[in-house]
Scaffold this motif. Structure first.
Motif, PDB file in Angstrom:
ATOM      1  N   LEU A 110     -39.671  17.547  18.436  1.00  0.00           N
ATOM      2  CA  LEU A 110     -41.075  17.367  18.104  1.00  0.00           C
ATOM      3  C   LEU A 110     -42.008  17.505  19.312  1.00  0.00           C
ATOM      4  O   LEU A 110     -43.016  18.213  19.211  1.00  0.00           O
ATOM      5  N   PRO A 111     -41.721  16.890  20.466  1.00  0.00           N
ATOM      6  CA  PRO A 111     -42.648  17.066  21.604  1.00  0.00           C
ATOM      7  C   PRO A 111     -42.816  18.530  22.013  1.00  0.00           C
ATOM      8  O   PRO A 111     -43.924  18.978  22.315  1.00  0.00           O
ATOM      9  N   ARG A 112     -41.726  19.283  21.984  1.00  0.00           N
ATOM     10  CA  ARG A 112     -41.803  20.703  22.338  1.00  0.00           C
ATOM     11  C   ARG A 112     -42.606  21.479  21.297  1.00  0.00           C
ATOM     12  O   ARG A 112     -43.407  22.355  21.642  1.00  0.00           O
ATOM     13  N   LEU A 113     -42.431  21.153  20.034  1.00  0.00           N
ATOM     14  CA  LEU A 113     -43.172  21.821  18.973  1.00  0.00           C
ATOM     15  C   LEU A 113     -44.666  21.543  19.099  1.00  0.00           C
ATOM     16  O   LEU A 113     -45.490  22.458  18.968  1.00  0.00           O
ATOM     17  N   ILE A 114     -45.023  20.300  19.380  1.00  0.00           N
ATOM     18  CA  ILE A 114     -46.441  19.946  19.536  1.00  0.00           C
ATOM     19  C   ILE A 114     -47.045  20.686  20.724  1.00  0.00           C
ATOM     20  O   ILE A 114     -48.153  21.228  20.631  1.00  0.00           O
ATOM     21  N   ASP A 115     -46.315  20.734  21.836  1.00  0.00           N
ATOM     22  CA  ASP A 115     -46.808  21.481  23.006  1.00  0.00           C
ATOM     23  C   ASP A 115     -46.992  22.963  22.675  1.00  0.00           C
ATOM     24  O   ASP A 115     -47.996  23.581  23.052  1.00  0.00           O
TER      25      ASP A 115
END
Length: 160
Positions: free
Chosen positions: A135-140
């Motif tokens: 999720l953090p990578r997707l949001i970035d």
């Protein structure tokens, strides 16, 4: 029988699985006892298996799964208290067909990512396309796409 021209023609037609099976069967003495229909059936079976294996390998490569997890290796006795019936329902993939989401939550170190990869691997085997991302990578990534005007294209890509 003309061995090399046949192999060349199979290669030109893009039938690499059949070409490999043809070469193997040509050198196998037991294959001489097969009828023409049986020979053809074996060649076609090898080609179908070869193509399915290549498609699976391509889907797995594009999925970018973090772990080499397969559903058969899931240990239901570990301390994560995984409900076997629920997990088998998830593996069936009907929730994917209904366009539902899945969130795997729990404490650190119990194998959430590993389980997600096992579900992804099963989905790839079921002829579905998968993309594993945290999720953090997707949001970035979506934030960057929004900044440079690619957000619509990226959302469309993710929807597929």
């Amino acid at each position: 029988m003309l061995k090399h021209p046949t192999l060349d023609l199979l290669g030109q037609l893009g039938l690499a699985g059949m070409a490999k099976a043809f070469a193997e069967m040509e050198s196998n003495d037991d294959a001489a006892s097969l009828s023409h229909a049986e020979w053809l059936a074996l060649l076609l079976d090898h080609e179908a298996t070869y193509r399915n294996d290549r498609r699976l390998a391509l889907r797995l490569r594009h999925a970018k799964l973090r772990h080499r997890a397969v559903p058969e290796d899931v240990d239901y006795r570990t301390r994560r208290s995984l409900d076997r019936r629920l997990f088998e329902t998830l593996l069936a993939g009907e929730w994917i067909s209904r366009h539902e989401n899945l969130a795997i939550i729990g404490p650190t170190g119990i194998g959430k990512s590993w389980l997600a990869c096992a579900i992804g691997h099963k989905a790839c085997r079921d002829n579905r396309f998968v993309l594993y991302t945290r999720l953090p990578r997707l949001i970035d990534e979506l934030t960057l796409a929004k900044g440079d005007g690619r957000i619509a294209a990226r959302m469309k890509s993710l929807a597929k």
